[in-house]
Structure formats: structure tokens, C-alpha cells
Design an enzyme around this catalytic site. Sequence first.
Site, PDB file in Angstrom:
ATOM      1  N   ASP A 347       1.271  -1.237  -0.263  1.00  0.00           N
ATOM      2  CA  ASP A 347       0.075   0.181  -0.183  1.00  0.00           C
ATOM      3  C   ASP A 347       0.800   1.141   0.168  1.00  0.00           C
ATOM      4  OD1 ASP A 347      -2.777   1.579   0.805  1.00  0.00           O
ATOM      5  OD2 ASP A 347      -1.188   1.997   2.114  1.00  0.00           O
ATOM      6  N   GLU A 383       1.848  -0.300  -4.755  1.00  0.00           N
ATOM      7  CA  GLU A 383       1.121   0.506  -5.051  1.00  0.00           C
ATOM      8  C   GLU A 383       1.411   1.981  -5.146  1.00  0.00           C
ATOM      9  OE1 GLU A 383      -3.463   2.412  -3.469  1.00  0.00           O
ATOM     10  OE2 GLU A 383      -1.857   2.162  -2.321  1.00  0.00           O
TER      11      GLU A 383
END
Length: 704
Positions: A347, A383
Site C-alpha cells: 500500500d 501501489e
Amino acid sequence: MANFRVEPGSPHPLGATWDGFGVNFALFSANAEKVELCLFDPKGKRELERIALPEYTHEVWHGYLPDVRPGQLYGYRVYGPYDPRRGHRFNPNKLLIDPYAKELYGDLRWHDAHFGYRVGSPREDLSFDKRDSAFVMPKSVVIDTAVTWGDDRRPRTPWSKTIIYEAHVKGLTALHPELPDQIRGTLAGLADPRVVDHLVKLGVTAIELMPVQAFFDDRYLVAKKLTNYWGYNTVNYFSLAPRYVSPGGDLHEFKLAVRRLHSAGIEVILDVVYNHTAEGNHLGPTLSFRGIDNASYYLLAQDPRYYFDTTGCGNTVNLRHPRVLQMVMDSLRYWVEECHVDGFRFDLASSLGREYDNFEPNAVFFDVVRQDPVLSRVKMIAEPWDLGPNGYQVGNFPPGWAEWNGRYRDEMRSYAKGDDGLLPAFSRALLASSDLFEKRGRKPWASVNFVTAHDGFTLLDLYSYNEKHNEANEEGNRDGHDDNRSWNCGAEGPTEDEAILDLRDRMRRNLLAMLILSQGTPMILMGDEVGRTQFGNNNAYCQDNEIAWLKWEDIGPRDQAFFDFAHGLIGLRAAEPLLRQNRYVHGQAIDDNGTRNVVWLRPDGEEMDAGAWSDPLAKVVGMLLCGEADRLLLLSNAYHEPIGFKLPSAATAESWQLLVDTAEGLVRPEADPVPAETEIELGGRCLLLFGAKAPGATSGQEPK
């Protein structure tokens, strides 16, 4: 009070380690003055004893307790200066979670005692709170990690054959009608053969689980009777979120799920959050890292009272510190070696490569991962953005990494909707965005292509809503993306109009076909294969309910037909090597006849020229892929009206077999071959895929 013998122990490994005779406790803190180990009764209600760890070696506090066994509940109290202006926030009144805890017992119950300062004080975090927080804190648990894995074998699926399914443990299983109530929403539910069978029938090769590492519900959400459903609020990197473990279960439940998925040929990828923690900004709670050594664990601002925040969550984990970097690496290796996971999706990964304002592809974290003999062999997905300066870094991660390609999502959505001037972008996306990723020897699989993800509309909602509808989040519908590139096809939300429903089906078939037939690594969102809706909510992070769960009993005939279409596309991709090539194609010659590996065609059958590419109103294109023995021809029409398209000449292939028709929802239909140079009708908002053998190729000849 019980009496526990205490010996010096060892500064490594960090955490609570059972060796078969006793437990070694080791905690890193460079700035602490004393560390107390607190032992609790089996229900975590009563503190049995506080033991000052007797040794301090290389900034690690440690001690060995020969009388402690697995199952013991514990926590830490850490002494040192409480001086936020210098970055120190020690408060021994706060019970702290061991950063290396392998299991947590109990849940966090929000209370002002969690905060190191007096909540409501005019001095804010410069004040000091003396209340004991143990009564509302989860406790760390000593565990025995030993498990018999039997004949577990990692699928080790090559990147070129990988198809990812992004899923939520609870969302996937909470409403499954055939699962026993006690395992719905849990890892035991994920391990159930009926859930695994759905993934096998679909044909995906990997499941990417949204965060399962321990996290808590934010206080402001609890006050609104909502929860942190997505889980991007990690508080411990070694333990499971207790909410995903069934009653009486433990880590073995996760390991069973991994083993059963592996036996079905499905890899397990964990979505992990090493960029920030649940402790938030300078006004956040003291739960673990902040009270152990705030100045080491977090990246502090120029004024060390505050945090340098590139995540939008209040803090940024300080991977520049060797012990913090060690913790992250130890965590990743733990999940690979002890729990057999096959990869990670990071993330806000740009934060992992930051030197404050600057992103560095050769940052120490990436270098350490690249040389690690364990982690360099598993799948690493970034990401590739965060909320800091220069945060959007798609295509800039180092070799060995794949990346979520957000540009692919946006451009494919816009083209499929019929926006002007998108042909060049559409063509780049179909070939895995070489302009972004083709450097330093990276391969097409580095582009993880997706058209929907947990953050945003589902595929059905993308063609059911023009606007987001996030009212249930209780933020005045201000949260979530406004740039959705969606289209409701004529009605906002649910409708019984058959024509609109047919158009929605066609649009989602188009977008799914573009995804599966593109070069690169496809990722499918949980439930898109069966028409899952979030009722227009494009930010369901706090909706732990039927808004976000997969509603198995609502799967009707249209959804089953769409599942069959998705299954057929995935099977076709697996059968056609030209759809998953391991090298970028740019029109290079592949034989002495000048045959090129890719050619772009106009509707008249001629090759695209500069004028055709630059025409902003052009929305029809053909992509011809050529191998030594095989040919594939993809035709796409984003206009709403049909158009004639002339098939290539016999020099390319003598005849063409229809493989995919998104207008009819067919994969490998029973249709007669179409001769070369025939002008066919390419329907409005339609994608067709044809296959053929090269002239002179035999039916059994395999492409190189």
C-alpha cells in the site's frame, strides 16, 4: 503476585521466542531508560507481574523467562523522557503491544486512557496522562509457531501466467449460504473448499487479500457506529487481525487457508501497509511504536513534535532507521517462511522509497529486498503512489517489482465509454504500457492491469452510476473519487429496463475483455465476475455490511452468464501464448518475410498511419498479433453504431475463426471460419477477437 525467574537472555531474535524450555523476550528501543515486561492472566484482565528486562545490548532490552509457556499474555511498559518537542513520547502508564507479537488477544476498546497526553487539555500533546491503559488494550501472546505443512507446494506461477483476484476475507465469505455461520467472514471460511472451488472455476491463479495483519477501527468511525472494513490501519506486522479468526482459531487457520489454496494451484498475496501505522498523528493514541521509541520508528518533521506524513494517515514509518527496516524485513520473511505466502502488494509504496520529498528507485528498502534470498523470489507489487510531493511514481519502481497501473484503469475506462482522442492510449494499454515500464530489463508483467479495485466503483456500478453515492459513509458524500469515468447507460442505479440492462452487460463485457486480452498481469476485483454492486458507493472503506460484501444469493441468470463469459476469457488467455508474451512487442520482424509481431489496422484493413492516430474522433482500431505459427486479431469499436471492418489479407491468414464476441457474450462460439479480406460488421460498443494459423503452419505447430 506470581514469581517468575528471570535470566539475561539474548538480544536476538526480537520478540517473544519459545525455544521449548522457556521464552526469550527482546525489544528494540534506542532511547528508552527502562523496559518492563508485564504478564497477564489468561483472560487479560489481571496483571500478574511486572519484570524489568535485565539486559540492554545493542539498543535491545532483553530477558529470558524459563517459567513462561506458549499462551502467556503480555505487554510492555517503556520508560524514558516524555518530551514531544524532541520527538520522545515515553509514558509507562500505557501498556504497549510488542512490535514482534505473533498473536493478539482481545480487541481495543477506545478510551481516553489510550492517549499519552490528557485529552482535552489546552496544552494538547504537551500535557501528560497518568491513567493506566491496560484495561482497554489487547495483549500480545506468546505462541509456538510450529506447524506441519505436509506436502504443501507453492504453485510458483510464472508472472506471464498470473491472473490476480483482489478479495476481502470477510467480504468474500460473510454471506456464503453454504458455509457454517461460525466460519463466515473468517480465514476458515476462506479455506472452505466451496470458496476455493469458486476461484478455481473462474480460473484465477492468485488471490490478493486485503490487509489481514492486525489493525483497529478508528475512533471516529466507532463513534459513528462504523468500522475500518478495509483494514489499512495496521498496528502490528506479525499477527493476524483477530476479527478474521473463527472462535477458538489461531494462526493455523491462516496456514490451512494457504495450504488449501496452494493445493488448488492458487497463490496467496498479502496486501500490506508498511507506510504508516494506526497510531496516527501527534494527537493519536499510544499503542505500540510511539511509546516504545517514537523518534526511531517514525519519520519526524523538521519540528520533531510533528510527523512527516506522506500517507494522509498522520505518520510515516521510518524505513531509514536500520532497526525499523529490520522489523519490516523480518515481518515479510515471517509471512513467506512461516506462513508460505507467495507475495505482497504494498500500500502507498512510494512512501517506502522516499527521502522525504524525493522518491528514489534505489532506496535502501528496494535494495535490501532485491538482494534478500527469500524475498527476491516472491511476487512484489507496488501501489506506486502516495500523498506526498511527487507521489505518483507509476513505472519508476526497480526491476523485480510489478506495479498497479492506475493509468491503465483510467485510459481503458475512458476509451470504453467512448471519450475522444483515446486510441493512442488504448493501444499503449493493450501492450502493457511499454512507455512506462520498458526499462532496466523489466517485462510486460510489471504492469498490473486493472479496471476496478477495492478503491472505487465495482464493474457493475461503473455502468450503473454517473455519480458516487457514499451517503452511508456519513461524510456528506464528499469522500471518494469524483473522476470515475463511469456511465449509467441511461438510468442512475437499479433499473428494470431490459435495454439498459443489456447495454450494461455489454459494457462490462467490453471492459473485462480489454483487461483479460491485454499484455501484462490482469487483476480482477472480487465479485466483478458475478455483478457485485456497492449501490454506487465508491469508497466503502467503512462499510462492513452488505454494501461491500459479496451477495452470493443475489447471483441471477445475468450474473451467471457473465461468470461464464469471464471464465471463458481467462481460459482463452491461458491457451493463447500471444496474449501473455514475456517481451514487449513494437512491430519487430519475426521472420524472413517481414512479418511483424504487432500491426495496427484501420477499418479499411490498411495499417494505421499518423493521421489515423491523431484523429480525436477515431474510436475503432484493429490489433494484429503475429507469432511464428499463430495469429490473433482484436477489433474494437467504441462508437455506439456498428462499422464495417475489413479482415487482413490472405498473406496474413487464409481464414479467421471468431474467438470472442462481447456483443453476444460469447467465447469460442460455434461459427464458421471467415475468409481473409472479408468485410465484417463490427457492432457498436463491441470487441471481437479472431484467431488464425499462419499460412503454411500446421495445426499442431506451437509458437516459439
